[in-house]
Write an enzyme that holds these catalytic residues in place. Structure first.
Site, PDB file in Angstrom:
ATOM      1  N   GLU A   1       0.879  -1.029   0.044  1.00 27.98           N
ATOM      2  CA  GLU A   1       0.015  -0.059  -0.130  1.00 27.98           C
ATOM      3  C   GLU A   1       0.941   1.108  -0.005  1.00 27.98           C
ATOM      4  O   GLU A   1       0.597   2.282  -0.796  1.00 27.98           O
ATOM      5  CB  GLU A   1      -0.870  -0.059   1.021  1.00 27.98           C
ATOM      6  CG  GLU A   1      -1.974  -1.077   1.205  1.00 27.98           C
ATOM      7  CD  GLU A   1      -2.770  -1.142   2.492  1.00 27.98           C
ATOM      8  OE1 GLU A   1      -2.407  -0.382   3.518  1.00 27.98           O
ATOM      9  OE2 GLU A   1      -3.754  -2.026   2.593  1.00 27.98           O
TER      10      GLU A   1
ATOM     11  N   ASP B   1     -35.139  16.336  10.472  1.00 33.96           N
ATOM     12  CA  ASP B   1     -33.942  16.061  11.236  1.00 33.96           C
ATOM     13  C   ASP B   1     -34.065  14.523  11.078  1.00 33.96           C
ATOM     14  O   ASP B   1     -33.824  13.664  12.092  1.00 33.96           O
ATOM     15  CB  ASP B   1     -34.338  16.244  12.821  1.00 33.96           C
ATOM     16  CG  ASP B   1     -33.299  16.080  13.814  1.00 33.96           C
ATOM     17  OD1 ASP B   1     -31.973  16.004  13.225  1.00 33.96           O
ATOM     18  OD2 ASP B   1     -33.171  15.845  15.119  1.00 33.96           O
TER      19      ASP B   1
END
Length: 1338
Positions: free
Chosen positions: A701, A1174
């Site tokens: 990586e 919400d």
């Protein structure tokens, strides 16, 4: 079990089935024939009836199971008139060669008493009949199986002359018998033999007077208890043949080195005929001192798991002035790893033991016939890679070079290295399999610590002796053991290895540099042999009619010839190194030097060997030897690649293999450097000794990030690389017909450059447009043309007009750590990531014989699926997914070559016919999709499992036709796990629609690794179709019950409710659990008390009570004083708690149901013009049936004037228009819905790693969104992306969302059924629509 016991008198044990054999004239063949005729529970008794009682020669071998290994020992014996002898620390005498006279040395009674009192803890008391004798257990002589074979050969030659030999027998036991000393020569002795012995004694005294003096002094008075335990045996033998006097003076050569076939075949033959493999045999033998052969080595091998292997090691003394001194047995297992040297140390302590004749012995289990045992692990101090000779040190350490195994180089590897030891045994008690050969007539000199020298009065090593073995062992290119020291003329004098001896010298061996060079040269020979075998196999396939890529194998014969020449060259190099560096001197004042055999293993004339046994092998023995070659695999090839990914370290592995590119060649090229194209032995390929696989993945990586950073910093996707910026390193070999491959260096990073052979500039520009989508490529047109005219060094030139910006393409957006990266371009050439140090999976399997174990198989399969899933998510097909386009390095890092531009081109397909999907062969354009890669993926899995090339017996044209029109597929081995067989059958299904996606496959391998869908721990919530119907009915029944009860009720008196406990707090209210009219209710006491006088609030609450829906929390009523709202109590908790606190995992159908129910509830709210504002996972509740219920809605609209913006919506789920303070509508709930769907699928909090305020700001002003996993279905990915679009008008309504979800449901169900079928369905894995190729070797 087989037991050989000493019969001390002439009385026969008249048990059932007794076999009595007269000891007069007994031979090895007579003994073996007698043993062959015995059966279970028989007793074989050989009586010593010879009247000559002065020769004591009895055998005592105890063979009963025990953790202690007992060996036959030899009592000290001395020839009259000589004080010199061979010193063997033991007590029992064994049969010696013909015409050999023995006498047991007399010890005085007082000396005998002293010995009995001074016995150390290494002595073992044996009882044999009615007498007792002592056995020094830590100094037992170990068996030598090569010598036994030599004995049989010599015995066959001597049978015709046995009438000329006189057999001298004695029936007394070995012990301290005072009557033996004066009766050595008696009237029955052959006068010729006596004359020969006296002649030899005269020469011996003349040449070794020093030793006579030393021994006389030591015999007259011993100064230590340790020295009193030393027994002395002096044995002289002559080879009396038909030529009599002429051959009597000739030196007897040591046993020759047997080839592996002869060695193991004859060992097994003797084993079968002498020991019968019967656990219950009780063979009692009292053998006379008859001659068995002219080798002093006797071997008893035992093929039973309950039998001990016992023997002693006698050494021939030739009729010369040379003496052999033997104390410590050799530890030379025949099948130790190449170049490995064990350093054996004496056991510091031993335990006193008293054992009778019934003492049990060590059992050897789970060993193949004639398999040599290793020393005990307690005796192994260190393991070194070396190539050298046996050495001796003054400290008593025994260094032995173990011979290589005798299996061919191409034997199937077994990576399970185990030390074969005897549990509980002394490290000295093991099988001695060494062979010491002598080319000339000189004898070997073996030193030991216990020889009575003039200045040696103390034993400092407790019976552990050093051996100076002159044998030099090395493994030839034919994988046979060669042990052939060459002794120069002259007498080899011996000296003590005691460190106090004034004349002690340290011997000299090969230096480390030479040893390392020899080792590397041998390894290279093995690699060349393996490569030659692979080429021969390919040539055979072509001859059989297999013509795939036959053009690339045109020069196979020439290449094989070159390999043979190279092998001969390397063998000559070994010879020169051996001749120049391998001479060493013996200890003391020896004038003899020993050197390695200068002959190459391949150049040695087999006719020069003294053994002709191999030419006389029967067919059955040849067959058996072939079976042994398979069974007794090379121990140096045993490594545990099969047991674990993190095992089988090979520090000596050296990869010099392919320097492939991410782009690949015509076959996705396994590019190899022209200087060295071979790699090490396949089992030495993977190397992870010091670090785990995870650490290598991390390094991979890091390298990936470094390369992507190089691309970003230099804008390599938008502007070309100047030719002056790169450095050409070398041209790589490649099978590509369209490109030349170059290894280059750019800014200290090695890359691969593909230079097109076609000089068509327009075609090259078009290809570059496809890769980089360049809008301005005219500047590089001229450079491309000039590149063709100026050969290699001008192909990367570009004009100054190519500085304009290039729009990135979809190919430049494909970046994965397991994918070969597209780096940039230089003129007409394309630059890719380099695969240097890696080898293609095809070469590892078919060239190097690598066997893929299940752990590595799952890793490779998952890494490929991960890359392919990313490509397909970008709507890019690879087009050439084969074993040639997959690369591995020694740390098991997987790389897939870059996709082909002509992946779906039916007129010019990139893939090989045997990996080509049937729809491509049938030219069905409407069926061509990314599923062609899934089809090819199945064949890669099959190839990795079986180690065979798909359809290897068919040519390309036949394969394409049979696959497309007859549905022919290779047969999957039944040894393959059922779930993998099912997966392969699904992947190569005839119809593209029946093949799974790589996202499905990736989840399957996650499951096989112990992970299901998500890496987070927790419980799995699953749901099937029947449960879904049942829960819908339960939800409707409860909803109707509550609705009926609340009909007409709007206001609730607060004193009618019993408050139980506080259960939470929200933005607008504190929440309590209460009981109202027998129902559990959630009481939300509002924080803003002024709201109670607001008529608008009362009207809003009233409208909420009337708007019931199964997916909305039911409002039961409201109370004005104090202001509070009553809702149904949901004991399942919030979705936030389920996903992020309890970390519950959801199966696909449960995910779909939650998303669908949430959409239904929000559609209902929007249909009555009600905004939530919400909508978060904290405001979505679950009942006991895990049904979704939306809570805390409607109040935000009323409280908008009184509450701040931050109090309206949680920042993480807040839409950009609310953050910016713009006009908003119902689409703010759609934005939040998209983030909740992301939560449900991934199990992660939106904008993980950022705080709420930062996430809201980045979402509003930077258009930042969470990363959707690559395994997310494409349809769901598109829905989420639409819902959180920055422009509210681009977001769909909940009605449109429900429509998309309905079309998406079938894919969710299909995904679920695919996984469940593979994991749980026990049905047969075969597809009835396919025809399996039964001819393919499974």
């Amino acid at each position: 079990m087989d037991s050989f016991n000493n019969n001390n008198n002439n009385n026969n044990n008249n048990n059932n089935n007794n076999n009595n054999i007269n000891g007069e004239g007994i031979t090895l063949r007579t003994l073996l024939n007698s043993c062959t005729n015995t059966s279970s529970n028989e007793q074989l008794i050989v009586n010593n009836v010879n009247k000559n009682s002065n020769i004591i020669n009895n055998i005592n071998i105890n063979n009963t199971p025990s953790p202690i290994s007992t060996c036959i020992n030899v009592n000290k014996i001395e020839l009259r008139g000589s004080s010199n002898g061979i010193f063997l620390n033991s007590k029992i005498k064994v049969p010696l060669p013909n015409s050999t006279l023995l006498e047991q040395q007399q010890d005085g009674a007082d000396e005998q008493d002293k010995k009995q009192q001074s016995l150390s803890d290494k002595n073992i008391l044996f009882s044999s009949g009615d007498k007792e004798f002592l056995n020094h257990g830590s100094n037992n002589i170990i068996t030598d199986q090569n010598t036994l074979l030599y004995q049989l050969q010599q015995q066959q030659q001597k049978e015709k002359e046995k009438e000329n030999d006189e057999i001298m027998n004695h029936d007394d036991i070995i012990g301290y018998n005072e009557e033996n000393e004066d009766n050595f020569f008696n009237e029955g002795m052959d006068p010729i033999l006596a004359h020969s012995i006296e002649h030899h004694l005269h020469n011996h005294h003349h040449h070794h007077g020093e030793f006579d003096t030393q021994e006389n002094e030591d015999t007259s008075g011993e100064s230590s208890d340790e020295s009193e335990n030393i027994d002395e045996v002096l044995v002289y033998t002559e080879d009396i043949e038909s030529e009599k006097e002429k051959k009597r003076e000739r030196l007897i050569t040591s046993p020759p080195s047997f080839d592996p076939h002869t060695l193991y075949s004859m060992s097994q033959s003797l084993l079968n005929c002498s020991l019968n493999n019967n656990n219950n045999n009780n063979n009692s033998i009292s053998s006379p001192s008859s001659s068995i052969n002219n080798s002093g080595n006797n071997i008893n091998l035992n093929n039973s798991g309950n039998n001990n292997v016992n023997s002693n090691n006698n050494t021939n003394i030739i009729n010369n002035s040379n003496d052999n001194f033997i104390s410590q047995p050799l530890f030379n297992p025949l099948s130790m790893p190449n170049n490995e040297q064990y350093e054996l140390l004496p056991n510091p302590t031993t335990t006193t033991s008293t054992i009778t004749s019934t003492t049990t012995t060590t059992t050897i289990t789970n060993l193949p016939p004639a398999l040599p045992s290793f020393p005990s692990s307690s005796s192994i101090k260190s393991l070194k890679n070396s190539f050298g000779s046996n050495s001796i040190t003054s400290s008593g350490e025994l260094n032995n070079v173990f011979s290589s195994s005798m299996s061919p180089p191409m034997s199937p590897p077994n990576r399970n290295v185990r030390s074969l030891t005897f549990p509980g045994t002394n490290p000295i008690n093991c099988i001695n399999t060494s062979v010491i050969n002598s080319i000339t007539a000189n004898t070997n000199c073996i030193n030991h610590h216990h020889h009575h020298h003039q200045h040696n009065h103390h034993n400092h090593h407790q019976g552990h002796n050093n051996i100076n073995n002159s044998g030099h062992i090395r493994k030839s290119a034919d994988d046979t053991v060669t042990l052939s020291p060459t002794l120069s003329s002259g007498s080899s004098s011996t000296s003590s290895s005691n460190p106090h001896h004034p004349n002690h010298n340290h011997q000299k061996g090969l230096n480390n540099k030479t040893l390392e060079k020899l080792s590397c040269t041998r390894k290279e020979i093995y690699e060349l042999i393996e490569k030659k075998e692979s080429l021969i196999e390919k040539q055979n396939l072509i001859d059989e009619g297999y013509s795939e890529n036959a053009d690339s194998f045109e020069n196979l014969s020439e290449e094989i010839q070159k390999i043979n020449e190279k092998i001969i060259e390397l063998e000559n190099l070994i010879t020169s190194l051996s001749n120049s560096n391998s001479n060493w001197s013996l200890n003391g004042s020896s004038t003899s030097t020993i050197s390695c055999n200068p002959l190459s293993p391949r150049s040695m004339n087999p006719s020069s060997s003294t053994s002709s046994t191999s030419s006389n092998l029967t067919n059955s023995l040849r067959k058996f030897s072939q079976e042994l070659k398979i069974e007794l695999r090379p121990l140096d090839l045993r490594a545990e690649l099969y047991s674990s990914i993190n095992t089988s370290p090979r520090g000596s592995a050296s990869i010099s293999g392919g320097s492939g590119s991410g782009g690949g060649g015509n076959n996705n090229g396994c590019f190899k450097t022209s200087s060295n194209s071979s790699i090490n032995s396949p089992i030495q390929f993977f190397e992870n000794e010091n670090e785990s696989i995870d650490s290598y993945e991390k390094k991979n990586e890091e390298q990936f990030e470094s390369l992507t950073q190089l691309i970003r910093e230099n804008q390599l996707y938008t502007k070309p690389i100047e030719f002056k910026e790169i450095k050409l390193l070398e041209k790589l070999e490649s099978n590509s017909k369209s490109s030349n491959i170059w290894q280059i260096e750019y800014k200290s990073t090695q890359l691969v450059l593909k230079q097109p052979k076609d000089q068509d500039s327009d075609k090259n520009i078009e290809k570059r447009k496809q890769l980089f989508n360049g809008s301005n490529v005219s500047g590089s047109n001229n450079s491309g043309s000039s590149g063709g005219n100026n050969h290699n060094h001008h192909h990367c030139n570009n004009s100054n007009g190519s500085n304009s910006e290039v729009i990135p393409s979809k190919y430049t957006m494909i970046q994965h750590k397991n994918l070969g990266l597209l780096v940039g371009w230089c003129g007409d050439s394309i630059i890719f990531e380099s695969f240097k140090g890696m080898n293609s999976l095809h070469d590892l399997i078919h060239r190097d014989g690598l066997k893929i174990d299940m752990a590595l198989f799952i890793k490779i399969s998952k890494d490929i699926a991960s890359v392919m899933g990313l490509l397909h998510s970008k709507d890019v097909a690879h087009g050439n997914l084969t074993s040639r386009s997959i690369y591995l390095d020694r740390f098991q890092i997987v790389k897939v070559s870059f996709p082909k531009l002509n992946a779906t081109d039916l007129n010019n397909p990139a893939i090989e016919p045997r990996y080509m999907a049937p729809e491509m062969t049938r030219m069905e354009e409407d069926q061509i999709s990314c599923s062609i890669d899934v089809y090819a993926y199945a064949f890669v899995l099959w190839e990795a499992l079986t180690s065979h090339l798909p359809f290897r017996k068919f040519n390309d044209i036949s394969v394409a036709a049979k696959v497309a029109y007859e549905n022919l597929r290779p047969k999957i081995p039944t040894s393959c796990p059922l779930i993998i067989r099912k997966l392969i059958n699904r992947c190569w299904a005839p119809l593209p629609s029946d093949r799974p996606t790589f996202n499905d496959i990736l989840k399957l391998f996650d499951h096989l690794e112990g992970k299901l869908f998500f890496s987070s721990p927790g419980i799995l919530w699953s749901l099937n179709n029947d449960q879904e119907v049942e829960r819908e009915l339960q939800k409707k029944e409860r909803f109707n019950e509550i609705t009926e009860f609340l009909r007409g009720k709007k206001e609730i008196k607060f004193d009618e409710v019993a408050i139980v406990e506080k259960v939470g707090a929200g933005s607008f209210a504190n929440v309590f659990l209460g009981i109202w009219n027998g129902y559990k209710v959630a009481i939300k006491i509002l924080k803003n008390e002024s709201i109670s006088n607001d008529e608008k609030f009362i009207k809003e609450v009233s409208s909420l009570i009337k708007s019931h829906h199964p997916n909305v929390v039911t409002f039961m009523g409201a109370c004005i004083d104090p202001p509070c709202i009553f809702t149904e109590y949901l004991q399942g908790g919030s979705l936030y708690d389920v996903l992020h606190i309890q970390k519950i995992k959801l199966n696909p159908l449960m995910m779909y149901k939650m998303i669908h129910d949430l959409s239904l509830g929000m559609e209902h709210l929007h249909s009555i013009q009600m905004l939530h504002r919400d909508l978060t996972s904290k405001n979505i509740l679950l009942d006991e049936f895990k049904n979704i219920k939306i809570a805390d809605f409607g109040l935000a609209t009323t409280l908008s004037d009184d509450m701040t913006l931050s109090g309206i919506t949680n920042p993480r789920w807040r839409s950009p228009e609310l953050t910016k303070g713009l006009v908003y509508n119902e689409k703010v709930d759609v934005y939040s819905f998209g983030l909740v769907v992301y939560e449900i699928y991934t199990g992660k909090i939106p904008f993980e790693g950022l705080d709420g305020t930062a996430s809201a700001a980045k979402a509003a002003f930077e258009n930042y969104r969470p990363a959707i996993p690559p395994d997310c279905p494409v349809s769901l990915r598109k829905l989420i992306t639409k819902c959180w679009a920055s422009d509210p008008s681009q977001r769909p309504s909940f009605t449109e969302i429900l429509t998309e979800l309905e079309t998406m449901k079938s894919k969710f169900i299909k995904q679920l059924s695919f996984l469940n079928d593979l994991i749980q369905n026990p049905d047969d894995d075969y597809n009835n629509n396919l025809n399996y190729d039964e001819e393919v070797d499974s």
